[in-house]
Design a protein around this motif. Structure first.
Motif, PDB file in Angstrom:
ATOM      1  N   SER A 173     -92.622  44.517  72.945  1.00 48.62           N
ATOM      2  CA  SER A 173     -93.374  43.912  71.835  1.00 48.62           C
ATOM      3  C   SER A 173     -94.047  44.989  70.990  1.00 48.62           C
ATOM      4  O   SER A 173     -94.511  45.997  71.523  1.00 48.62           O
ATOM      5  CB  SER A 173     -94.449  42.977  72.382  1.00 48.62           C
ATOM      6  N   PRO A 174     -94.117  44.774  69.669  1.00 49.08           N
ATOM      7  CA  PRO A 174     -94.869  45.720  68.835  1.00 49.08           C
ATOM      8  C   PRO A 174     -96.371  45.470  68.986  1.00 49.08           C
ATOM      9  O   PRO A 174     -96.769  44.438  69.522  1.00 49.08           O
ATOM     10  CB  PRO A 174     -94.405  45.349  67.422  1.00 49.08           C
ATOM     11  N   ASP A 175     -97.181  46.436  68.535  1.00 47.44           N
ATOM     12  CA  ASP A 175     -98.637  46.211  68.496  1.00 47.44           C
ATOM     13  C   ASP A 175     -98.963  45.590  67.147  1.00 47.44           C
ATOM     14  O   ASP A 175     -98.578  46.122  66.109  1.00 47.44           O
ATOM     15  CB  ASP A 175     -99.389  47.540  68.648  1.00 47.44           C
ATOM     16  N   VAL A 176     -99.673  44.475  67.183  1.00 46.70           N
ATOM     17  CA  VAL A 176     -99.962  43.756  65.939  1.00 46.70           C
ATOM     18  C   VAL A 176    -101.457  43.767  65.660  1.00 46.70           C
ATOM     19  O   VAL A 176    -102.262  43.449  66.534  1.00 46.70           O
ATOM     20  CB  VAL A 176     -99.452  42.300  66.023  1.00 46.70           C
ATOM     21  N   VAL A 177    -101.800  44.176  64.439  1.00 52.39           N
ATOM     22  CA  VAL A 177    -103.206  44.220  64.041  1.00 52.39           C
ATOM     23  C   VAL A 177    -103.368  43.398  62.761  1.00 52.39           C
ATOM     24  O   VAL A 177    -102.495  43.438  61.890  1.00 52.39           O
ATOM     25  CB  VAL A 177    -103.644  45.691  63.775  1.00 52.39           C
ATOM     26  N   LEU A 178    -104.452  42.644  62.666  1.00 51.69           N
ATOM     27  CA  LEU A 178    -104.768  41.924  61.423  1.00 51.69           C
ATOM     28  C   LEU A 178    -105.945  42.626  60.763  1.00 51.69           C
ATOM     29  O   LEU A 178    -107.008  42.758  61.367  1.00 51.69           O
ATOM     30  CB  LEU A 178    -105.131  40.465  61.722  1.00 51.69           C
ATOM     31  N   ARG A 179    -105.722  43.105  59.532  1.00 46.95           N
ATOM     32  CA  ARG A 179    -106.793  43.852  58.854  1.00 46.95           C
ATOM     33  C   ARG A 179    -107.258  43.128  57.595  1.00 46.95           C
ATOM     34  O   ARG A 179    -106.520  42.359  57.012  1.00 46.95           O
ATOM     35  CB  ARG A 179    -106.270  45.229  58.418  1.00 46.95           C
ATOM     36  N   ASN A 180    -108.458  43.475  57.163  1.00 54.13           N
ATOM     37  CA  ASN A 180    -109.032  42.973  55.905  1.00 54.13           C
ATOM     38  C   ASN A 180    -108.896  41.467  55.722  1.00 54.13           C
ATOM     39  O   ASN A 180    -108.406  41.024  54.679  1.00 54.13           O
ATOM     40  CB  ASN A 180    -108.392  43.675  54.696  1.00 54.13           C
ATOM     41  N   PRO A 181    -109.306  40.668  56.703  1.00 56.00           N
ATOM     42  CA  PRO A 181    -109.242  39.223  56.480  1.00 56.00           C
ATOM     43  C   PRO A 181    -110.188  38.830  55.351  1.00 56.00           C
ATOM     44  O   PRO A 181    -111.283  39.361  55.259  1.00 56.00           O
ATOM     45  CB  PRO A 181    -109.714  38.630  57.812  1.00 56.00           C
ATOM     46  N   ARG A 182    -109.728  37.915  54.501  1.00 57.41           N
ATOM     47  CA  ARG A 182    -110.568  37.437  53.397  1.00 57.41           C
ATOM     48  C   ARG A 182    -110.650  35.919  53.458  1.00 57.41           C
ATOM     49  O   ARG A 182    -109.629  35.242  53.493  1.00 57.41           O
ATOM     50  CB  ARG A 182    -109.963  37.835  52.045  1.00 57.41           C
ATOM     51  N   GLY A 183    -111.856  35.401  53.504  1.00 60.57           N
ATOM     52  CA  GLY A 183    -112.061  33.956  53.502  1.00 60.57           C
ATOM     53  C   GLY A 183    -111.732  33.312  54.843  1.00 60.57           C
ATOM     54  O   GLY A 183    -111.611  32.103  54.932  1.00 60.57           O
ATOM     55  N   LEU A 184    -111.579  34.116  55.903  1.00 59.81           N
ATOM     56  CA  LEU A 184    -111.212  33.572  57.216  1.00 59.81           C
ATOM     57  C   LEU A 184    -112.349  33.858  58.193  1.00 59.81           C
ATOM     58  O   LEU A 184    -112.872  34.961  58.212  1.00 59.81           O
ATOM     59  CB  LEU A 184    -109.938  34.254  57.732  1.00 59.81           C
ATOM     60  N   ASP A 185    -112.709  32.858  58.975  1.00 62.19           N
ATOM     61  CA  ASP A 185    -113.787  33.142  59.925  1.00 62.19           C
ATOM     62  C   ASP A 185    -113.224  33.673  61.251  1.00 62.19           C
ATOM     63  O   ASP A 185    -112.017  33.668  61.483  1.00 62.19           O
ATOM     64  CB  ASP A 185    -114.725  31.941  60.105  1.00 62.19           C
ATOM     65  N   ILE A 224    -100.104  34.723  67.942  1.00 65.75           N
ATOM     66  CA  ILE A 224     -99.229  35.900  67.813  1.00 65.75           C
ATOM     67  C   ILE A 224     -98.770  36.373  69.192  1.00 65.75           C
ATOM     68  O   ILE A 224     -97.602  36.703  69.408  1.00 65.75           O
ATOM     69  CB  ILE A 224     -99.955  37.040  67.056  1.00 65.75           C
ATOM     70  N   LYS A 225     -99.706  36.361  70.133  1.00 62.18           N
ATOM     71  CA  LYS A 225     -99.394  36.811  71.492  1.00 62.18           C
ATOM     72  C   LYS A 225     -98.248  35.976  72.081  1.00 62.18           C
ATOM     73  O   LYS A 225     -97.292  36.515  72.654  1.00 62.18           O
ATOM     74  CB  LYS A 225    -100.655  36.657  72.347  1.00 62.18           C
ATOM     75  N   ILE A 226     -98.360  34.661  71.891  1.00 61.02           N
ATOM     76  CA  ILE A 226     -97.325  33.766  72.422  1.00 61.02           C
ATOM     77  C   ILE A 226     -95.994  34.019  71.710  1.00 61.02           C
ATOM     78  O   ILE A 226     -94.933  34.136  72.325  1.00 61.02           O
ATOM     79  CB  ILE A 226     -97.762  32.286  72.246  1.00 61.02           C
ATOM     80  N   CYS A 231     -90.366  36.017  71.542  1.00 56.83           N
ATOM     81  CA  CYS A 231     -89.336  36.685  70.723  1.00 56.83           C
ATOM     82  C   CYS A 231     -88.907  38.029  71.291  1.00 56.83           C
ATOM     83  O   CYS A 231     -88.233  38.803  70.590  1.00 56.83           O
ATOM     84  CB  CYS A 231     -89.842  36.886  69.304  1.00 56.83           C
ATOM     85  N   LEU A 232     -89.314  38.334  72.495  1.00 53.03           N
ATOM     86  CA  LEU A 232     -88.955  39.632  73.072  1.00 53.03           C
ATOM     87  C   LEU A 232     -87.442  39.828  73.012  1.00 53.03           C
ATOM     88  O   LEU A 232     -86.682  38.932  73.364  1.00 53.03           O
ATOM     89  CB  LEU A 232     -89.447  39.682  74.523  1.00 53.03           C
ATOM     90  N   GLY A 233     -87.003  41.004  72.524  1.00 55.82           N
ATOM     91  CA  GLY A 233     -85.558  41.269  72.436  1.00 55.82           C
ATOM     92  C   GLY A 233     -85.001  40.986  71.050  1.00 55.82           C
ATOM     93  O   GLY A 233     -83.854  41.292  70.770  1.00 55.82           O
ATOM     94  N   GLN A 234     -85.795  40.373  70.172  1.00 56.80           N
ATOM     95  CA  GLN A 234     -85.305  40.147  68.803  1.00 56.80           C
ATOM     96  C   GLN A 234     -86.392  40.494  67.792  1.00 56.80           C
ATOM     97  O   GLN A 234     -87.578  40.427  68.112  1.00 56.80           O
ATOM     98  CB  GLN A 234     -84.859  38.696  68.649  1.00 56.80           C
ATOM     99  N   PRO A 235     -85.968  40.878  66.581  1.00 55.17           N
ATOM    100  CA  PRO A 235     -86.956  41.242  65.555  1.00 55.17           C
ATOM    101  C   PRO A 235     -87.923  40.088  65.311  1.00 55.17           C
ATOM    102  O   PRO A 235     -87.516  38.922  65.302  1.00 55.17           O
ATOM    103  CB  PRO A 235     -86.107  41.493  64.313  1.00 55.17           C
ATOM    104  N   VAL A 236     -89.200  40.430  65.096  1.00 56.23           N
ATOM    105  CA  VAL A 236     -90.213  39.369  65.109  1.00 56.23           C
ATOM    106  C   VAL A 236     -91.100  39.349  63.849  1.00 56.23           C
ATOM    107  O   VAL A 236     -91.912  38.456  63.670  1.00 56.23           O
ATOM    108  CB  VAL A 236     -91.067  39.508  66.398  1.00 56.23           C
ATOM    109  N   VAL A 237     -90.906  40.325  62.963  1.00 51.74           N
ATOM    110  CA  VAL A 237     -91.865  40.450  61.850  1.00 51.74           C
ATOM    111  C   VAL A 237     -91.845  39.227  60.939  1.00 51.74           C
ATOM    112  O   VAL A 237     -92.900  38.709  60.554  1.00 51.74           O
ATOM    113  CB  VAL A 237     -91.626  41.754  61.047  1.00 51.74           C
ATOM    114  N   PHE A 238     -90.645  38.717  60.602  1.00 54.31           N
ATOM    115  CA  PHE A 238     -90.591  37.510  59.762  1.00 54.31           C
ATOM    116  C   PHE A 238     -91.278  36.333  60.441  1.00 54.31           C
ATOM    117  O   PHE A 238     -91.965  35.542  59.810  1.00 54.31           O
ATOM    118  CB  PHE A 238     -89.139  37.131  59.431  1.00 54.31           C
TER     119      PHE A 238
END
Ligand SMILES: [Zn+2]
Ligand SMILES: [Zn+2]
Length: 311
Positions: A69-81, A92-94, A99-106
């Motif tokens: 799995s890639p490392d996923v970070v969410l930055r600069n949230p706007r209007g989200l608590d 995202i974790k789930i 999706c392990l073994g296949q591209p997941v960005v989309f």
């Protein structure tokens, strides 16, 4: 340096660039993609003015991605608590595990976009009036994705301009000419804004402020007031209070022509004063109001630092 890149990764990156074009950033080491970054907005058709929330998705590809799995970070949230961000993180974790073994960005972009579309209203409070956003409120999104009641932002812009004029009037003519022009800015991040305060002012006051119970002083407030005044007294004793009305040292002052002559360089005098403000004890602060650089003993307290850098 050329390395063999997994075909699944190459295909995914090509597709991302083809679809998102300038909206995706691919960082590489040599020819190997290492980081994929894109801003995710809610789905609002072509109407970007209706997008009140966004977040930057940063996907750091691990060496064996997509088999790890890639490392996923969410930055600069706007209007989200925070709760929503936490919920997106767990989804995202789930998704990553599924999706392990296949591209997941989309998949990640879709998942985040669905969440944003569902709550495409600013959550949290208007930082100007501290009331939340409710049905019936007229609010505005700045280009930096901060949200305010239109009424509140109008008041902020009007008082910002008034304060600028007051500070400007204190300066000698030659400094007024060189001073930077008034620039309305976001009260959260100081991004330059281009709104017309008079138009914004036509919006009604926040619903929360209309429905709020009349203000009355409660015993809790009085207790808090006592606690805060003790804290303030302690800060003053320790010389760490910033502000014109405090008896402590002034962190920054407006320099005058006379000051520049006396000191040779007003810049140097400014820096000297800042240092003093950080380290000075109250016992040494008695001369603070009589500094040559403080017109009428008035400390500099505004955001218009450009004034100080000149002269
Ligand atoms: Zn407000
Ligand atoms: Zn902003």
């Amino acid at each position: 340096m050329t390395s063999v890149v997994d075909e699944r990764v190459t295909d995914e990156v090509e597709a991302l660039v083809a679809i998102l074009m300038d909206d995706v950033i691919i960082r590489r080491v040599g020819n190997v993609p290492t980081v994929i970054e894109t801003v995710v907005n809610p789905l609002t058709g072509e109407d970007i003015d209706q997008q009140y929330v966004c977040v930057t998705l940063v996907v750091q590809l691990t060496p064996n991605y997509p088999d790890t799995s890639p490392d996923v970070v969410l930055r600069n949230p706007r209007g989200l608590d925070d709760d929503l961000i936490a919920s997106i993180h767990s989804q995202i974790k789930i998704k990553l595990a599924d999706c392990l073994g296949q591209p997941v960005v989309f998949e990640l972009i879709d998942l985040i976009r669905e969440n944003l579309t569902e709550c495409n209203l600013p959550s949290g409070q208007c930082v100007i009036c501290l009331f939340g956003f409710e049905a019936g409120d007229v609010f505005i999104k700045t280009q930096c994705y901060h949200h305010f009641h239109s009424h509140c932002l109008a008041n902020h812009l009007i008082s910002g301009k008034k304060y600028y004029k007051e500070e400007m009037d204190k300066l000698p003519n030659w400094q007024q000419v060189e001073a930077p022009p008034y620039q309305p800015c976001c009260p959260v991040c100081r991004c330059v804004l281009s709104f017309d305060a008079d138009t914004l002012k036509k919006a009604p006051p926040p619903v929360g402020s209309i429905n709020a119970a009349p203000f009355r002083v409660t015993p809790e407030m009085l207790a808090l007031q006592r606690k805060m005044s003790l804290l303030l007294a302690r800060q003053i004793r320790r010389g760490g209070v910033v502000g014109s009305s405090s008896p402590g040292p002034r962190p920054l002052t407006i320099t005058t022509a006379a000051d520049a002559v006396t000191n040779g360089s007003s810049q140097a005098s400014q820096e000297g004063k800042s240092e003093v403000a950080d380290g000075q004890l109250p016992g040494n602060a008695s001369n603070a109001g009589s500094e040559p650089g403080s017109p009428q003993g008035q400390g500099y307290r505004g955001p218009y630092r450009g004034f100080n850098r000149r002269g």
